[in-house]
Design an enzyme around this catalytic site. Structure first.
Site, short mmCIF file in Angstrom:
data_model
loop_
_atom_site.label_atom_id
_atom_site.label_comp_id
_atom_site.label_asym_id
_atom_site.label_seq_id
_atom_site.Cartn_x
_atom_site.Cartn_y
_atom_site.Cartn_z
N ARG A 41 -0.24 4.58 -0.60
CA ARG A 41 -0.85 5.61 -0.23
C ARG A 41 -0.98 6.67 -1.36
O ARG A 41 -1.48 6.43 -2.31
CB ARG A 41 -0.39 6.25 1.09
CG ARG A 41 -0.45 5.01 2.01
CD ARG A 41 -1.79 4.52 2.44
NE ARG A 41 -1.66 3.70 3.71
CZ ARG A 41 -2.50 2.53 4.09
NH1 ARG A 41 -3.23 2.07 3.07
NH2 ARG A 41 -2.19 1.90 5.08
N HIS A 70 -8.71 -10.20 -0.26
CA HIS A 70 -8.61 -9.91 1.34
C HIS A 70 -9.64 -10.45 1.95
O HIS A 70 -10.94 -10.32 1.75
CB HIS A 70 -8.87 -8.32 1.73
CG HIS A 70 -8.80 -8.05 3.24
ND1 HIS A 70 -7.48 -7.32 3.92
CD2 HIS A 70 -9.37 -8.54 4.04
CE1 HIS A 70 -7.80 -7.22 4.98
NE2 HIS A 70 -8.80 -7.83 5.08
N GLY A 108 -2.82 -1.08 10.38
CA GLY A 108 -1.83 -1.48 9.11
C GLY A 108 -0.58 -1.26 9.70
O GLY A 108 -0.22 -0.61 10.49
N ASN A 157 -6.57 0.30 -3.00
CA ASN A 157 -7.58 0.98 -1.85
C ASN A 157 -6.99 2.22 -1.36
O ASN A 157 -6.71 2.55 -0.31
CB ASN A 157 -8.03 0.14 -0.71
CG ASN A 157 -6.78 -0.35 -0.01
OD1 ASN A 157 -5.90 -0.43 -0.52
ND2 ASN A 157 -6.88 -0.47 1.42
N ASP A 177 2.38 -6.62 2.79
CA ASP A 177 1.28 -6.00 3.04
C ASP A 177 1.71 -4.39 3.67
O ASP A 177 0.89 -4.34 4.90
CB ASP A 177 0.46 -6.75 3.98
CG ASP A 177 -0.97 -6.02 4.17
OD1 ASP A 177 -1.37 -5.16 3.51
OD2 ASP A 177 -1.74 -6.56 5.18
N HIS A 196 0.92 -1.13 -0.08
CA HIS A 196 0.08 -0.04 -0.08
C HIS A 196 0.82 1.28 -0.06
O HIS A 196 1.57 1.64 0.97
CB HIS A 196 -0.78 0.20 1.29
CG HIS A 196 -1.93 -0.96 1.26
ND1 HIS A 196 -3.19 -1.15 0.92
CD2 HIS A 196 -1.60 -2.38 1.99
CE1 HIS A 196 -3.59 -2.40 0.99
NE2 HIS A 196 -2.71 -3.18 1.84
N HIS A 215 0.97 3.91 8.35
CA HIS A 215 0.08 5.10 8.80
C HIS A 215 1.29 5.84 9.67
O HIS A 215 2.05 5.43 10.24
CB HIS A 215 -0.83 4.72 9.71
CG HIS A 215 -2.01 3.78 9.02
ND1 HIS A 215 -2.77 4.28 8.19
CD2 HIS A 215 -2.33 2.64 8.85
CE1 HIS A 215 -3.72 3.41 7.56
NE2 HIS A 215 -3.23 2.20 7.93
#
Length: 414
Positions: free
Chosen positions: A61, A164, A287, A91, A272, A59, A276
């Protein structure tokens, strides 16, 4: 040859002392005899040459969440950690659910990515666009979007689906997400995969029951991954440190030990990586960052005799390239010259302040590890040496099997 790398390299489960010739960014030859090259890199004593690794679950972001991570910071973190290809999870905010957003994402990657990349597309009742892979959430996670009809979204996906697997209804009943939430979702996903005989990749399998379901079914078109945090951490760690909130959650020691007991059958290890900021974590975001620790945790595990170096090569280079149909990646002549040099004797302490991710923290702060990625080479060019990122972003999109060379990728509009 433009470049020759000499020293100990791992190939077909054996370590050879020899030479790797690189021409036009590709591996042209593995040789035991000396090769002549315009430039040379030598792996010293105690150092081993491996393929650059592929992380199929990242991810990054960016977009509206650039404070958590950007494509630039995240792909710098990747090559710092020995990862030369990242699979970008869709996502994001806004989510990648239409052609326009996918094109915007590709534009950003072309300008900012330090690693090669595969672009994902999120399915939740929307029309699929042409992407490198598709992502479906069976229950809500970061971003809150999930598929209300998994089977239908899976059926209409034009390519491999990464799922997922946490069941939406059971999450409402059990918000702590105990093992049953994953196990029921995996059963449903396997049923759909059996019905449609389409490729399915199950993300972050974390439970004994979930893994048993997959291994017992033995569907050849179904693959799966396990994360380092489910291999190295447990619920007890979470109880001591609430920053370790993640979906699926950290599990019991029994689950963790079971994953290790079936390590040879685990097809892929993926981070994964889900960064954050500390402020987000204080507020309860789920996460964990992992791009700069995953390979190092595994090297340390090799030093402890838990796995072999060849396990890492299989689960993070050969299998991802085969399962996701990546034509230009893998560890053989003719493939991209993505290479890392590791020092298996180097001891170091994990400190978030030395990382490139914007997360600003790591679950493994203070851990003492043995084994370090000291150089990363992307398509024949050194992009990281001794923790320093070298050069400008030069990442390219992967080339999928069945596509004309470069038709899916490259830095130029085609």
């Amino acid at each position: 040859m433009e470049l020759v790398i000499s020293g100990k390299f791992l190939l077909n489960e054996r370590i050879f002392d020899g030479y790797i010739g690189i021409k036009d960014g590709k591996i042209s030859k593995f040789s035991l005899r000396k090769l002549k090259g315009d430039s040379k890199i030598k792996a010293e004593k105690g150092q081993i040459i491996l393929p650059g690794l592929v992380d199929v679950h990242v991810h990054l972001r960016d977009f509206e969440e650039y404070k958590k991570e950007t494509i630039e910071s995240g792909t710098k973190a990747a090559i710092h950690g020995g990862i030369t290809t990242v699979f970008d999870m869709p996502n994001t905010k806004p989510p990648i659910m239409d052609e326009k957003t996918l094109k915007m994402r590709e534009f950003l990657f072309r300008k900012k990515s330090y690693a090669d990349y595969a672009l994902g597309f999120l399915l939740a009742g929307n029309k699929p666009a042409k992407a490198d892979f598709y992502k479906i959430f069976m229950g809500a996670s970061t971003g809150g979007i999930y598929s209300k009809n998994f089977e239908e979204d899976f059926r209409k996906a034009p390519g491999i689906v990464s799922v997922h697997a946490e069941d939406y209804e059971l999450i409402q009943e059990y918000p702590e997400r105990p093992p049953i939430v994953e196990e029921v979702a995996i059963k449903k996903a396997l049923k759909a995969a059996e019905k449609y005989k389409k490729p399915l990749h199950i993300c972050h399998v974390s439970t004994k029951g979930g893994l048993q379901e997959i291994l017992n079914k033995k569907l050849p078109w179904v693959s799966f991954e396990v994360t380092p945090h489910h291999l190295f951490l447990t619920r007890k760690d979470y109880e001591k440190n609430r920053f370790l909130k993640v979906y699926p959650p950290l599990r019991s020691e029994e689950d963790r030990r079971y994953l290790w007991s079936r390590i040879k059958e685990i097809l892929i290890i993926a981070s994964d990586h889900a960064p954050h900021t500390p402020e987000d974590k204080e507020a309860g975001s789920a996460g964990l960052p992992g791009l700069e620790t995953e390979v190092h945790l595994l090297l340390d595990a090799v030093n402890k005799g838990l796995i072999t170096l060849w396990d890492i090569v299989e689960k993070m280079s050969i299998n991802p390239a085969r399962i996701f149909g990546i034509k230009n990646k893998g560890w053989e002549e003719g493939r991209d010259a993505d290479i890392i040099i590791i020092d298996m004797k180097r001891e170091w302490t994990v400190k978030a302040e030395n990382f490139y991710t914007k997360a600003g923290w790591t679950p493994y702060e203070g851990w003492k590890l043995k084994g370090k990625v000291i150089m990363t080479i992307l398509r024949g060019e050194v992009v990281m040496e001794e923790d320093e990122i070298i050069g400008k972003p030069r990442g390219e999109r992967i080339v999928r099997e069945g596509s004309a060379e470069g038709s899916v990728g490259g830095r130029e509009e085609r």
